[in-house]
Design a protein around this motif. Structure first.
Motif, mmCIF file in Angstrom:
data_model
loop_
_atom_site.group_PDB
_atom_site.id
_atom_site.type_symbol
_atom_site.label_atom_id
_atom_site.label_comp_id
_atom_site.label_asym_id
_atom_site.label_seq_id
_atom_site.Cartn_x
_atom_site.Cartn_y
_atom_site.Cartn_z
ATOM 1 N N HIS A 1 0.614 -1.235 0.250
ATOM 2 C CA HIS A 1 -0.038 -0.198 0.092
ATOM 3 C C HIS A 1 0.902 1.234 0.006
ATOM 4 O O HIS A 1 0.540 2.124 -0.627
ATOM 5 C CB HIS A 1 -0.928 0.121 1.282
ATOM 6 C CG HIS A 1 -0.273 0.314 2.560
ATOM 7 N ND1 HIS A 1 0.560 -0.400 3.133
ATOM 8 C CD2 HIS A 1 -0.255 1.630 3.331
ATOM 9 C CE1 HIS A 1 1.132 0.212 4.385
ATOM 10 N NE2 HIS A 1 0.597 1.435 4.326
ATOM 11 N N GLU A 2 2.116 1.320 0.730
ATOM 12 C CA GLU A 2 2.919 2.513 0.862
ATOM 13 C C GLU A 2 3.538 2.639 -0.653
ATOM 14 O O GLU A 2 3.643 3.749 -1.227
ATOM 15 C CB GLU A 2 4.150 2.013 1.850
ATOM 16 C CG GLU A 2 5.002 3.383 2.058
ATOM 17 C CD GLU A 2 6.086 3.046 2.842
ATOM 18 O OE1 GLU A 2 6.395 4.021 3.531
ATOM 19 O OE2 GLU A 2 6.845 2.067 2.555
ATOM 20 N N ALA A 3 3.815 1.667 -1.271
ATOM 21 C CA ALA A 3 4.328 1.843 -2.622
ATOM 22 C C ALA A 3 3.152 2.528 -3.684
ATOM 23 O O ALA A 3 3.713 3.297 -4.619
ATOM 24 C CB ALA A 3 5.049 0.681 -3.344
ATOM 25 N N GLN A 4 1.933 1.735 -3.531
ATOM 26 C CA GLN A 4 0.985 2.564 -4.354
ATOM 27 C C GLN A 4 0.639 3.577 -3.909
ATOM 28 O O GLN A 4 0.632 4.688 -4.932
ATOM 29 C CB GLN A 4 -0.346 1.391 -4.064
ATOM 30 C CG GLN A 4 -0.069 0.054 -4.571
ATOM 31 C CD GLN A 4 -1.158 -0.796 -4.016
ATOM 32 O OE1 GLN A 4 -2.035 -0.319 -3.070
ATOM 33 N NE2 GLN A 4 -1.480 -1.891 -4.660
ATOM 34 N N GLN A 5 0.822 4.194 -2.894
ATOM 35 C CA GLN A 5 0.701 5.658 -2.497
ATOM 36 C C GLN A 5 1.696 6.681 -3.035
ATOM 37 O O GLN A 5 1.573 7.557 -3.537
ATOM 38 C CB GLN A 5 0.492 5.855 -0.852
ATOM 39 C CG GLN A 5 0.001 7.302 -0.634
ATOM 40 C CD GLN A 5 -1.316 7.714 -1.360
ATOM 41 O OE1 GLN A 5 -2.294 6.890 -1.181
ATOM 42 N NE2 GLN A 5 -1.356 9.055 -1.696
ATOM 43 N N ARG A 6 2.988 6.077 -2.753
ATOM 44 C CA ARG A 6 3.962 6.747 -3.409
ATOM 45 C C ARG A 6 3.843 6.902 -4.703
ATOM 46 O O ARG A 6 4.168 8.076 -5.380
ATOM 47 C CB ARG A 6 5.648 6.085 -2.930
ATOM 48 C CG ARG A 6 6.676 6.817 -3.169
ATOM 49 C CD ARG A 6 7.840 5.827 -3.145
ATOM 50 N NE ARG A 6 8.934 6.759 -3.129
ATOM 51 C CZ ARG A 6 9.512 6.897 -4.276
ATOM 52 N NH1 ARG A 6 9.017 6.651 -5.580
ATOM 53 N NH2 ARG A 6 10.599 7.439 -4.411
#
Length: 370
Positions: free
Chosen positions: A277-282
């Motif tokens: 999820h963090e990579a997607q938001q980034r």
């Protein structure tokens, strides 16, 4: 209430109150306001995190100030996995009710007072200054150690990547800060809330072995889940580093009842355990940054620093309040650079935290003005 009892009298005006009229002007635009002033998340909280929050909602007892063992272990693992921080014990992690609360209270929690000097960056997140004022401490703005001369601070705030400028401090710079701290017994509080949002070059933690050689003495790293996990409303952050300092903060916070709610701790554990999820938001922010940067440059803005973080530190070579008005005429609201210190007066901070549709609207208005 007598004047001597008004803590608010010790503090500057709340900065966001000073742009109310400009916000009202931007809101009159036929296409609606594009609010790029506050770096508040607009994207949804990942279902994995929401499920963890819900699953812990029936627990009736008081949460532990130190946080659950699972949360502290997840933080240690995430810092190692995401940023290469090693040698950190879970006991040296302490959850906080959002990092703003932690930063504002840190000088007082560490026992600082009128005889102590707190150093903050020349252009800085306003809460560093507020924290020093709460403690009644002295304040110096400095980006270089030579600016301090013979003075020895009790506490030095470091912010890389920076809010508002997006500036990244290199390994050599941070090593000098650590060496200075060791020579003079200075506590370093490194605000690393934007470490996971580096776009150009490489940003490192104060706890990175390349910086501190694995010795965390007098070093504290402050981390937030508001940015890439979209947990601003959860008030979810933590501090990690020197075991002795973390233990001292823990003991004081236990007396004050400064506890992160148990369901929030469960949500934090889930967020720290998942990188997808963090990579997607980034990636969402990266794409918005590309669109907005191109449009600002086409409109005649110069963008300084901004190698990392959620903002573009932008200037038209004029007083920031004039730029604020120029943007408001186009229905765009930014934050004036004078919020952040006397050397920020010709810049505005333009946030990436708006929906794709609002970012596209801002870009269209900026391009039309070119």
């Amino acid at each position: 209430m007598s004047a001597r009892n008004r803590v608010s009298s010790l503090l500057p005006d709340f900065p966001w109150d000073t742009i109310a009229s400009v916000k009202a002007k931007a809101a009159t635009h036929p296409g609606g306001i594009v609010d790029l002033s506050v770096g508040t998340p607009v994207d949804p909280v990942d279902p994995l995190i929401r499920t963890a929050l819900s699953s812990a909602s029936a627990v009736p007892g008081y949460p532990a100030t130190h946080g659950t063992p699972e949360l502290r272990a997840a933080a240690v693992d995430a810092l190692k996995r995401r940023y290469g921080i090693t040698g950190l014990d879970p006991a040296s992690v302490l959850p906080a009710i959002g990092t703003k609360e932690l930063i504002a209270g840190l000088p007082r929690l560490l026992g600082l007072g009128a005889d102590d000097l707190v150093v903050i960056p020349e252009v800085a997140y306003p809460t560093y200054e507020v924290g020093a004022l709460f403690a009644g401490a002295q304040i110096a703005r400095a980006d270089g150690l030579t600016q301090l001369g013979p003075r020895t601070p009790a506490l030095m705030f470091v912010n890389s990547p920076s809010n508002p400028t997006g500036r990244v401090l290199g390994v050599d710079h941070l090593r000098k800060v650590v060496e200075f701290a060791r020579e003079r017994d200075v506590i370093i509080a490194s605000d690393e809330c934007y470490l996971g949002l580096t776009w150009e070059g490489r940003a490192v933690s104060i706890l990175d072995p390349e910086v501190c050689d694995g010795d965390h003495t007098n070093l504290l790293a402050v981390h937030s889940l508001s940015k890439t996990s979209n947990l601003a409303s959860y008030r979810a952050g933590f501090v990690a580093g020197d075991p002795a300092l973390v233990t001292e903060l823990l003991e004081v916070r236990k007396h004050a009842g400064m506890m992160v709610p148990f369901p929030i701790q469960a949500a934090m554990t889930a967020a720290l355990s998942d990188d997808t999820h963090e990579a997607q938001q980034r990636e969402r922010y990266r794409l918005r940054r590309e669109v907005l940067r191109k449009a600002l440059e086409q409109a005649g803005f110069r963008i300084d620093h901004s190698e990392a973080g959620l903002y573009l530190w932008s200037t038209r070579g004029e007083p920031c309040r004039a730029t604020l008005d120029w943007l408001a005429d186009r229905g765009i609201l930014a934050a004036p650079g004078d919020f952040y210190g006397p050397t920020g007066t010709e810049h505005v901070r333009i946030a990436l935290t708006a929906t794709d549709e609002r970012i596209a609207a801002a870009a269209e208005r900026l391009t039309a003005a070119a």
